[in-house]
Design a protein around this motif. Structure first.
Motif, PDB file in Angstrom:
ATOM      1  N   UNK A 106      -8.820   4.684  27.659  1.00 37.08           N
ATOM      2  CA  UNK A 106      -9.994   5.323  28.249  1.00 37.08           C
ATOM      3  C   UNK A 106     -11.043   5.702  27.216  1.00 37.08           C
ATOM      4  N   UNK A 107     -10.693   5.696  25.950  1.00 36.37           N
ATOM      5  CA  UNK A 107     -11.613   6.165  24.906  1.00 36.37           C
ATOM      6  C   UNK A 107     -12.420   5.038  24.266  1.00 36.37           C
ATOM      7  N   UNK A 108     -12.312   3.824  24.816  1.00 32.88           N
ATOM      8  CA  UNK A 108     -12.870   2.665  24.117  1.00 32.88           C
ATOM      9  C   UNK A 108     -14.360   2.778  23.841  1.00 32.88           C
ATOM     10  N   UNK A 109     -15.102   3.423  24.748  1.00 37.70           N
ATOM     11  CA  UNK A 109     -16.566   3.457  24.617  1.00 37.70           C
ATOM     12  C   UNK A 109     -17.069   4.720  23.926  1.00 37.70           C
ATOM     13  N   UNK A 110     -16.177   5.599  23.537  1.00 34.78           N
ATOM     14  CA  UNK A 110     -16.640   6.865  22.970  1.00 34.78           C
ATOM     15  C   UNK A 110     -17.113   6.691  21.537  1.00 34.78           C
ATOM     16  N   UNK A 111     -18.209   7.358  21.243  1.00 35.84           N
ATOM     17  CA  UNK A 111     -18.747   7.314  19.892  1.00 35.84           C
ATOM     18  C   UNK A 111     -18.286   8.502  19.056  1.00 35.84           C
ATOM     19  N   UNK A 112     -17.822   9.567  19.750  1.00 36.95           N
ATOM     20  CA  UNK A 112     -17.398  10.784  19.045  1.00 36.95           C
ATOM     21  C   UNK A 112     -15.884  10.781  18.826  1.00 36.95           C
ATOM     22  N   UNK A 113     -15.398   9.802  18.104  1.00 45.79           N
ATOM     23  CA  UNK A 113     -13.952   9.654  17.911  1.00 45.79           C
ATOM     24  C   UNK A 113     -13.326  10.879  17.264  1.00 45.79           C
ATOM     25  N   UNK A 114     -14.102  11.647  16.540  1.00 41.76           N
ATOM     26  CA  UNK A 114     -13.553  12.837  15.879  1.00 41.76           C
ATOM     27  C   UNK A 114     -13.100  13.891  16.882  1.00 41.76           C
ATOM     28  N   UNK A 115     -13.592  13.799  18.129  1.00 39.57           N
ATOM     29  CA  UNK A 115     -13.224  14.790  19.154  1.00 39.57           C
ATOM     30  C   UNK A 115     -12.005  14.390  19.978  1.00 39.57           C
ATOM     31  N   UNK A 116     -11.457  13.208  19.737  1.00 43.17           N
ATOM     32  CA  UNK A 116     -10.345  12.742  20.555  1.00 43.17           C
ATOM     33  C   UNK A 116      -9.101  13.619  20.425  1.00 43.17           C
ATOM     34  N   UNK A 117      -8.691  14.029  19.227  1.00 43.68           N
ATOM     35  CA  UNK A 117      -7.515  14.904  19.149  1.00 43.68           C
ATOM     36  C   UNK A 117      -7.696  16.207  19.922  1.00 43.68           C
ATOM     37  N   UNK A 118      -8.890  16.780  19.860  1.00 35.58           N
ATOM     38  CA  UNK A 118      -9.171  18.012  20.614  1.00 35.58           C
ATOM     39  C   UNK A 118      -9.038  17.776  22.106  1.00 35.58           C
TER      40      UNK A 118
END
Length: 240
Positions: A106-118
């Protein structure tokens, strides 16, 4: 935030919506209620831009988000640029993949990868069962857990506006109310929600405003407490 104006939609030669208009403001929960075949799912698919051959075709009207028309926007950009995500009826998770794989996809299009762990921590805090089952194949989850996964997948995509299609379908009452408490919490933290729900009483208890769809037309609208007291709505959808 979202404005649907005089929307007419066809499947082939069959017109499913006959000039539907409604709005959803930022931070609101708005529900569409109505009988099977009223046009509720067609409305959500049209907003999400899931067009032919898989879905409906807009023939008249407009769908605007923050004043800009969506009619020429492909579905993947609705997710990536507008952060508006459909949680479809039937969940449509990837059953042969693990919970974690579903969330990661689901995260493929996200540009803010740094927020994924949060965000992943938040999902597992919101739905602890998913955290316990993160390595399980999604098809092995219960119906309620699969619905949790479908909502969590939307959250991991970076959603700020969720289109929910029948989230209570097939759920036991306890799990159903747990799900709606979690959705209410999301809204309290700023999530905008457009809800399609067959359980009209539950939907009107959950949402701020509602619209009643009948054979492709809006026949009633207003704050949910007013709709609950509307004699025609009570008779048709609330059992008296």
């Amino acid at each position: 935030m979202l404005s649907v104006t005089n929307l007419k939609v066809k499947y082939g030669n069959i017109e499913a919506l006959h000039g539907v208009s409604f709005t959803v403001n930022k931070g609101e929960i708005v529900t569409l209620i109505g009988a099977n075949g009223a046009g509720k799912t067609t409305t959500l698919l049209s907003i999400a831009r899931l067009g032919p051959p898989e879905g409906p075709k807009v023939i008249q009207g407009d769908i605007a988000f923050d004043g800009a028309s969506l009619l020429n926007m492909p579905a993947h950009l609705v997710v990536a640029n507008l952060h508006m995500v459909l949680v479809p009826e039937g969940r449509h998770i990837f059953g042969n993949l693990s919970v974690m794989d579903n969330l990661t996809l689901a995260t493929y299009a996200r540009k803010d990868k740094e927020n994924l762990p949060r965000d992943l921590d938040f999902v597992f805090e919101l739905f602890p069962r998913l955290g316990e089952r993160r390595k399980q194949r999604a098809e092995s989850l219960s119906g309620g857990e699969q619905q949790m996964l479908a909502v969590s997948r939307a959250l991991m995509s970076g959603a700020e506006f969720i289109l929910l299609d029948e989230p209570s379908m097939g759920l036991a009452p306890l799990l159903m109310y747990d799900m709606f408490r979690s959705l209410k919490r999301l809204n309290q933290q700023g999530m905008t929600i457009l809800l399609v729900e067959q359980n009209a009483r539950l939907a009107l208890d959950f949402a701020h405003r509602g619209y009643v769809l009948d054979t492709g037309r809006i026949v009633a609208e207003g704050p949910c407490d007013e709709l609950r007291d509307n004699p025609e709505v009570k008779k048709a959808y609330l059992g008296g």
